[in-house]
Write a protein that holds these residues in place. Structure first.
Motif, PDB file in Angstrom:
ATOM      1  N   ARG A 231       0.830  -1.217   0.000  1.00 54.92           N
ATOM      2  CA  ARG A 231       0.000   0.000   0.000  1.00 54.92           C
ATOM      3  C   ARG A 231       0.856   1.255   0.000  1.00 54.92           C
ATOM      4  O   ARG A 231       0.540   2.229  -0.677  1.00 54.92           O
ATOM      5  N   LEU A 232       1.933   1.231   0.787  1.00 55.80           N
ATOM      6  CA  LEU A 232       2.791   2.400   0.866  1.00 55.80           C
ATOM      7  C   LEU A 232       3.533   2.606  -0.443  1.00 55.80           C
ATOM      8  O   LEU A 232       3.759   3.735  -0.881  1.00 55.80           O
ATOM      9  N   ALA A 237       2.247   8.834  -0.539  1.00 50.81           N
ATOM     10  CA  ALA A 237       2.734   9.407   0.719  1.00 50.81           C
ATOM     11  C   ALA A 237       4.116   8.888   1.117  1.00 50.81           C
ATOM     12  O   ALA A 237       4.374   7.698   1.091  1.00 50.81           O
ATOM     13  N   ARG A 238       4.999   9.821   1.492  1.00 50.72           N
ATOM     14  CA  ARG A 238       6.322   9.424   1.963  1.00 50.72           C
ATOM     15  C   ARG A 238       6.209   9.069   3.439  1.00 50.72           C
ATOM     16  O   ARG A 238       5.509   9.729   4.202  1.00 50.72           O
ATOM     17  N   GLU A 264       3.709  11.409   5.578  1.00 50.17           N
ATOM     18  CA  GLU A 264       3.561  12.868   5.570  1.00 50.17           C
ATOM     19  C   GLU A 264       2.167  13.320   5.145  1.00 50.17           C
ATOM     20  O   GLU A 264       1.913  14.495   4.991  1.00 50.17           O
ATOM     21  N   GLU A 265       1.263  12.361   4.983  1.00 56.38           N
ATOM     22  CA  GLU A 265      -0.130  12.708   4.678  1.00 56.38           C
ATOM     23  C   GLU A 265      -0.725  13.510   5.836  1.00 56.38           C
ATOM     24  O   GLU A 265      -0.279  13.392   6.989  1.00 56.38           O
ATOM     25  N   VAL A 322      -1.091   8.601   9.830  1.00 57.77           N
ATOM     26  CA  VAL A 322      -0.979   7.154  10.082  1.00 57.77           C
ATOM     27  C   VAL A 322      -1.640   6.357   8.955  1.00 57.77           C
ATOM     28  O   VAL A 322      -2.760   6.638   8.563  1.00 57.77           O
ATOM     29  N   VAL A 323      -0.905   5.382   8.461  1.00 52.22           N
ATOM     30  CA  VAL A 323      -1.473   4.433   7.510  1.00 52.22           C
ATOM     31  C   VAL A 323      -1.412   3.088   8.198  1.00 52.22           C
ATOM     32  O   VAL A 323      -0.363   2.705   8.720  1.00 52.22           O
ATOM     33  N   GLY A 324      -2.544   2.389   8.279  1.00 52.14           N
ATOM     34  CA  GLY A 324      -2.525   1.158   9.048  1.00 52.14           C
ATOM     35  C   GLY A 324      -3.454   0.070   8.552  1.00 52.14           C
ATOM     36  O   GLY A 324      -4.424   0.329   7.839  1.00 52.14           O
ATOM     37  N   LEU A 325      -3.122  -1.135   8.923  1.00 50.02           N
ATOM     38  CA  LEU A 325      -3.963  -2.297   8.646  1.00 50.02           C
ATOM     39  C   LEU A 325      -4.198  -3.056   9.937  1.00 50.02           C
ATOM     40  O   LEU A 325      -3.260  -3.231  10.725  1.00 50.02           O
ATOM     41  N   LEU A 326      -5.436  -3.450  10.147  1.00 51.35           N
ATOM     42  CA  LEU A 326      -5.787  -4.181  11.355  1.00 51.35           C
ATOM     43  C   LEU A 326      -6.595  -5.404  10.944  1.00 51.35           C
ATOM     44  O   LEU A 326      -7.581  -5.284  10.230  1.00 51.35           O
ATOM     45  N   SER A 327      -6.148  -6.566  11.361  1.00 52.43           N
ATOM     46  CA  SER A 327      -6.871  -7.790  11.028  1.00 52.43           C
ATOM     47  C   SER A 327      -7.128  -8.593  12.293  1.00 52.43           C
ATOM     48  O   SER A 327      -6.207  -8.871  13.053  1.00 52.43           O
ATOM     49  N   CYS A 328      -8.399  -8.943  12.528  1.00 55.03           N
ATOM     50  CA  CYS A 328      -8.729  -9.743  13.716  1.00 55.03           C
ATOM     51  C   CYS A 328      -9.476 -10.995  13.279  1.00 55.03           C
ATOM     52  O   CYS A 328     -10.224 -10.975  12.303  1.00 55.03           O
TER      53      CYS A 328
END
Ligand code: 0RA
Length: 366
Positions: A231-232, A237-238, A264-265, A322-328
């Motif tokens: 994704r990054l 976004a840097r 830096e978003e 913040v760019v994030g992924l959450l998996s439950c």
């Protein structure tokens, strides 16, 4: 695997209801009869195979979109849908599972992870809304086959030949009486299947796109950490710093994995999943992540005396970029909202808050 479920027999199937309601009001079961609803048929079948993978019985899923752009085939190397005859209904389990609503003994075991919600309503919904469907099962030393049309068996379950191994293959063609337009989108399918592979480390998902004449095989040993990297890399976004935070934990029957990066978003961008289903509207798991994240960063700032006395950094400022992924993985997910893509299990807020707070704090200090 995060396995459980005991030995299944046909008699565990309890509720039997025909499929007429599904054909009368398809929207109630698949959301709509537009392109989203059409693709929902595929997710339903794929999710059944993914459930097998989630519980440690399957490590390869193959999806084929035929050249007509309308016919789909999903194969897995799981245990195979049971073929034993139900003592009361005198029908094979596989026929009951595919022709009755909510007939799925496997969902009754409380430690069995499943897709739940609008998803996992059952492969029978696909049987109801297809003019052609064929299931082929490898199990008990043989290959078995049965066909269906518009919710009804088109013949008896047949033993086709002796065969080794186990697995299930379902091929279906959506019904024109239900769907005004039947055209599967290879790009949409590809993206969804790729996400399944990211969310299940070690699972191989192959997509044969016979419309575009290409095949893709997805397999990721680094799971959602690799997903975030991707994704990054595709986003503009840097990131600052270059490193990715990644942590996973199993506690109280819940498996949680999280990957985060700061960029830096100016906005925050978090995607979450429950039992590998995207939760586009977030919910309790995302709320736990957000609050744990803010607490961890505030604690870090405190420890290093980075904030003047009496001042508190706003939560929005902590989360900026913040760019994030959450998996439950949750045994009994409760979904809400019109499209059922919001998680509603309250116990996940403190659980994920505590997990993120401690693991992110350690990472920041380390
Ligand atoms: C019910 C019980 C068992 C497996 C399945 C269903 C099953 C369903 C699907 C749908 C697609 N692939 C599938 N694979 C398995 C458990 C059978 C047992 O205990 O051996």
């Amino acid at each position: 695997g995060r396995e459980v479920a005991g030995k299944y027999t046909a008699k565990e199937i309890t509720v039997l209801e025909g499929l007429e309601p599904v054909r009368k009001r398809p929207g109630m079961y698949i959301g709509s009869v537009d392109s989203n609803g059409l693709h929902h048929l595929l997710w339903e079948i794929v999710d059944n195979s993914v459930d097998e993978a989630m519980n440690g019985h399957c490590d390869r899923i193959e999806v084929t979109l035929a050249a007509d752009g309308e016919t789909l085939r999903v194969s897995d190397d799981g245990r195979g849908i049971p073929v034993d005859t139900h003592p009361k209904y005198k029908k094979p389990a596989v026929e009951l599972i595919l022709t009755t609503l909510h007939a799925g003994g496997k969902f009754e075991s409380k430690n069995y992870y499943h897709s739940g919600g609008l998803h996992g309503v059952g492969a029978s919904v696909v049987t109801a809304l297809s003019d052609r469907m064929t299931v082929s099962v490898r199990r008990e030393g043989a290959e078995w086959e049965q066909s269906f049309s518009r919710g009804k068996a088109a013949g008896k379950l047949k033993r086709v030949r002796s065969a080794r191994g186990t697995g299930t293959t379902i091929e279906f063609h959506p019904d024109r009486e239900i769907f005004p337009q039947i055209r599967f989108n290879p790009g949409v399918i590809r993206e969804r299947l790729e996400a399944k592979a990211y969310l299940h480390k070690g699972l191989t998902v192959v997509f044969h796109d016979q419309v575009g004449g290409e095949s893709h095989s997805f397999h990721y040993d680094d799971g959602i950490r690799a997903y975030l990297e991707k994704r990054l890399a595709t986003g503009k976004a840097r990131r600052v710093p270059a490193e990715i935070f990644y942590a996973s934990r199993d506690a109280d029957g819940v498996h949680v994995e999280c990957a985060l990066a700061w960029t830096e978003e100016t906005s925050e961008s978090i995607s979450s999943f429950v039992n590998s289903i995207p939760t586009g509207d977030g919910g309790t798991h995302e709320n736990g992540l957000r609050s744990g994240l803010v607490k961890a960063v505030r604690s870090y700032l405190d420890i290093h005396n980075l904030v003047p006395r009496g001042l508190q950094i706003a939560a929005e400022d902590v989360r900026e970029g913040v760019v994030g992924l959450l998996s439950c993985f949750v045994p009994a997910p409760q979904f809400q909202g019109q499209t059922k893509d919001k998680l509603n299990n309250p116990e996940l807020v403190p659980l994920i808050d505590a997990f993120i707070r401690s693991s992110l704090e350690n990472w920041l200090l380390g």
